[in-house]
Motif scaffolding. Structure first.
Motif, PDB file in Angstrom:
ATOM      1  N   SER A 145       0.849  -1.189   0.000  1.00 38.20           N
ATOM      2  CA  SER A 145       0.000   0.000   0.000  1.00 38.20           C
ATOM      3  C   SER A 145       0.888   1.243   0.000  1.00 38.20           C
ATOM      4  N   LYS A 146       0.875   1.977  -1.086  1.00 37.19           N
ATOM      5  CA  LYS A 146       1.747   3.144  -1.222  1.00 37.19           C
ATOM      6  C   LYS A 146       1.465   4.187  -0.141  1.00 37.19           C
ATOM      7  N   LYS A 147       0.188   4.445   0.131  1.00 33.68           N
ATOM      8  CA  LYS A 147      -0.160   5.454   1.121  1.00 33.68           C
ATOM      9  C   LYS A 147       0.278   5.024   2.518  1.00 33.68           C
ATOM     10  N   PHE A 148       0.175   3.726   2.807  1.00 33.29           N
ATOM     11  CA  PHE A 148       0.626   3.241   4.108  1.00 33.29           C
ATOM     12  C   PHE A 148       2.145   3.343   4.207  1.00 33.29           C
ATOM     13  N   GLN A 149       2.850   3.025   3.125  1.00 33.73           N
ATOM     14  CA  GLN A 149       4.303   3.171   3.111  1.00 33.73           C
ATOM     15  C   GLN A 149       4.707   4.616   3.398  1.00 33.73           C
ATOM     16  N   GLU A 150       3.968   5.558   2.833  1.00 30.85           N
ATOM     17  CA  GLU A 150       4.266   6.973   3.069  1.00 30.85           C
ATOM     18  C   GLU A 150       4.060   7.345   4.530  1.00 30.85           C
ATOM     19  N   LEU A 151       3.045   6.754   5.151  1.00 28.32           N
ATOM     20  CA  LEU A 151       2.812   6.996   6.574  1.00 28.32           C
ATOM     21  C   LEU A 151       3.974   6.478   7.406  1.00 28.32           C
ATOM     22  N   ILE A 152       4.431   5.270   7.109  1.00 31.22           N
ATOM     23  CA  ILE A 152       5.546   4.677   7.843  1.00 31.22           C
ATOM     24  C   ILE A 152       6.801   5.526   7.676  1.00 31.22           C
ATOM     25  N   GLU A 153       7.031   6.011   6.477  1.00 31.42           N
ATOM     26  CA  GLU A 153       8.199   6.856   6.229  1.00 31.42           C
ATOM     27  C   GLU A 153       8.110   8.168   7.001  1.00 31.42           C
ATOM     28  N   SER A 154       6.915   8.723   7.111  1.00 28.62           N
ATOM     29  CA  SER A 154       6.751   9.975   7.853  1.00 28.62           C
ATOM     30  C   SER A 154       7.000   9.760   9.341  1.00 28.62           C
ATOM     31  N   ILE A 155       6.581   8.611   9.863  1.00 27.90           N
ATOM     32  CA  ILE A 155       6.841   8.282  11.272  1.00 27.90           C
ATOM     33  C   ILE A 155       8.342   8.155  11.504  1.00 27.90           C
ATOM     34  N   GLU A 156       9.009   7.496  10.574  1.00 25.03           N
ATOM     35  CA  GLU A 156      10.458   7.326  10.678  1.00 25.03           C
ATOM     36  C   GLU A 156      11.168   8.671  10.614  1.00 25.03           C
ATOM     37  N   ASP A 157      10.684   9.573   9.770  1.00 25.16           N
ATOM     38  CA  ASP A 157      11.312  10.888   9.606  1.00 25.16           C
ATOM     39  C   ASP A 157      11.263  11.716  10.885  1.00 25.16           C
ATOM     40  N   VAL A 158      10.152  11.604  11.633  1.00 25.36           N
ATOM     41  CA  VAL A 158      10.033  12.397  12.867  1.00 25.36           C
ATOM     42  C   VAL A 158      10.612  11.663  14.073  1.00 25.36           C
ATOM     43  N   GLY A 159      11.098  10.449  13.856  1.00 26.55           N
ATOM     44  CA  GLY A 159      11.766   9.727  14.929  1.00 26.55           C
ATOM     45  C   GLY A 159      10.863   8.914  15.816  1.00 26.55           C
ATOM     46  N   GLY A 160       9.628   8.676  15.380  1.00 25.83           N
ATOM     47  CA  GLY A 160       8.776   7.797  16.161  1.00 25.83           C
ATOM     48  C   GLY A 160       7.431   8.372  16.517  1.00 25.83           C
ATOM     49  N   PHE A 161       7.177   8.488  17.812  1.00 25.53           N
ATOM     50  CA  PHE A 161       5.832   8.672  18.336  1.00 25.53           C
ATOM     51  C   PHE A 161       5.107   9.901  17.802  1.00 25.53           C
ATOM     52  N   MET A 162       3.895   9.646  17.334  1.00 25.50           N
ATOM     53  CA  MET A 162       2.931  10.691  17.025  1.00 25.50           C
ATOM     54  C   MET A 162       1.610  10.267  17.652  1.00 25.50           C
ATOM     55  N   SER A 163       0.688  11.171  17.787  1.00 27.78           N
ATOM     56  CA  SER A 163      -0.569  10.871  18.458  1.00 27.78           C
ATOM     57  C   SER A 163      -1.298   9.702  17.801  1.00 27.78           C
ATOM     58  N   PRO A 164      -1.638   8.663  18.575  1.00 31.67           N
ATOM     59  CA  PRO A 164      -2.415   7.541  18.025  1.00 31.67           C
ATOM     60  C   PRO A 164      -3.741   8.010  17.429  1.00 31.67           C
ATOM     61  N   ARG A 165      -4.327   9.021  18.010  1.00 31.27           N
ATOM     62  CA  ARG A 165      -5.599   9.536  17.502  1.00 31.27           C
ATOM     63  C   ARG A 165      -5.437  10.108  16.087  1.00 31.27           C
ATOM     64  N   ILE A 166      -4.332  10.801  15.855  1.00 29.75           N
ATOM     65  CA  ILE A 166      -4.060  11.352  14.524  1.00 29.75           C
ATOM     66  C   ILE A 166      -3.837  10.232  13.521  1.00 29.75           C
ATOM     67  N   HIS A 167      -3.069   9.217  13.927  1.00 26.88           N
ATOM     68  CA  HIS A 167      -2.830   8.081  13.041  1.00 26.88           C
ATOM     69  C   HIS A 167      -4.128   7.361  12.693  1.00 26.88           C
ATOM     70  N   ALA A 168      -4.972   7.163  13.690  1.00 25.03           N
ATOM     71  CA  ALA A 168      -6.237   6.465  13.460  1.00 25.03           C
ATOM     72  C   ALA A 168      -7.099   7.220  12.457  1.00 25.03           C
ATOM     73  N   ASP A 169      -7.187   8.517  12.640  1.00 24.10           N
ATOM     74  CA  ASP A 169      -7.981   9.337  11.730  1.00 24.10           C
ATOM     75  C   ASP A 169      -7.416   9.283  10.321  1.00 24.10           C
ATOM     76  N   LEU A 170      -6.096   9.345  10.189  1.00 21.16           N
ATOM     77  CA  LEU A 170      -5.460   9.301   8.876  1.00 21.16           C
ATOM     78  C   LEU A 170      -5.693   7.959   8.192  1.00 21.16           C
ATOM     79  N   LEU A 171      -5.550   6.863   8.944  1.00 22.82           N
ATOM     80  CA  LEU A 171      -5.751   5.533   8.362  1.00 22.82           C
ATOM     81  C   LEU A 171      -7.187   5.349   7.870  1.00 22.82           C
ATOM     82  N   LEU A 172      -8.144   5.856   8.610  1.00 25.11           N
ATOM     83  CA  LEU A 172      -9.541   5.768   8.174  1.00 25.11           C
ATOM     84  C   LEU A 172      -9.747   6.463   6.835  1.00 25.11           C
ATOM     85  N   ARG A 173      -8.951   7.481   6.587  1.00 24.94           N
ATOM     86  CA  ARG A 173      -9.081   8.242   5.346  1.00 24.94           C
ATOM     87  C   ARG A 173      -8.394   7.567   4.160  1.00 24.94           C
ATOM     88  N   ILE A 174      -7.267   6.882   4.413  1.00 26.72           N
ATOM     89  CA  ILE A 174      -6.466   6.383   3.291  1.00 26.72           C
ATOM     90  C   ILE A 174      -6.661   4.901   2.990  1.00 26.72           C
TER      91      ILE A 174
END
Length: 214
Positions: A153-182
């Motif tokens: 999944s290209k969009k999921f790969q982009e999400l994983i790369e963005s998490i790696e770029d910021v060094g890890g933890f981001m709000s689970p709520r933000i991730h959940a909302d984004l995944l529902l969209r993509i």
């Protein structure tokens, strides 16, 4: 709380105490498999346990319903006094930490000021934040995280790369909302995405919630 909800919570707790047995010292010698085509015992246990609990809480059956139900919960429902908080107060998080594979997936970091973290530390409906708190997060240098990139999944790969770029933890709520969209219906059947929802969102949030009761 009506009887139907109370019964669901009891079933949920029962299922997690079963998980407590599964990740007991009998599995402490299991090792993370370096081959992404073959998950470790712990990853399989956590994903399957997550699915079993979602079926009990939401009366769902197919993959899309199982995983999207939790994403919807994490995106919109308050965590205070929820079934999720009840689970965080059991021995499950501590049992998980005792597994030998635990530190091959999770790491504990000092929370930085620019990272959004939602913490439930009271039952009065308010959320507070401790600037000095440490959080559990999936190690972005772990073999497990690297294997998430194997998703087609290209969009999921982009999400994983963005998490790696910021060094890890981001709000689970933000991730959940984004995944529902993509994510589309087929995406919910893909193991990397299932692992991310179960481990990066569900169990990581559970671990962090449990620190409020220590």
């Amino acid at each position: 709380m009506n009887n139907r909800i109370r019964n669901k919570i009891y079933r949920l707790l029962g299922g997690f105490f079963s998980l407590l047995v599964l990740i007991s010292p009998s599995l402490l010698s299991q090792e993370i498999d370096r081959n992404c085509e073959s998950n470790s015992e712990l990853i399989d246990i956590l994903r399957n346990s997550f699915e079993d609990q979602m079926k009990q809480v939401y009366d769902v059956s197919n993959d899309e319903e199982i995983y999207s139900s939790f994403l919807n919960f994490l995106s919109f429902d308050p965590l205070v006094n929820s079934w999720f908080v009840d689970i965080s107060k059991t021995d499950v998080p501590d049992s998980l930490k005792r597994h030998n594979d635990f530190q091959k997936i999770w790491t504990k970091d000092q929370k930085e000021s620019d990272i959004i973290l939602e913490e439930v530390i009271s039952n009065d409906g308010y959320e507070e934040e401790n600037e000095d708190s440490e959080i559990w997060d999936v190690d972005t240098e772990s073999n497990y995280f690297t294997c998430l990139k194997e998703s087609d999944s290209k969009k999921f790969q982009e999400l994983i790369e963005s998490i790696e770029d910021v060094g890890g933890f981001m709000s689970p709520r933000i991730h959940a909302d984004l995944l529902l969209r993509i994510l589309n219906e087929e995406d919910y059947t893909k193991e990397e995405i299932q692992n991310f929802i179960a481990i990066n969102l569900y169990f990581t949030t559970l671990l962090n919630l449990s620190q409020n009761w220590e």
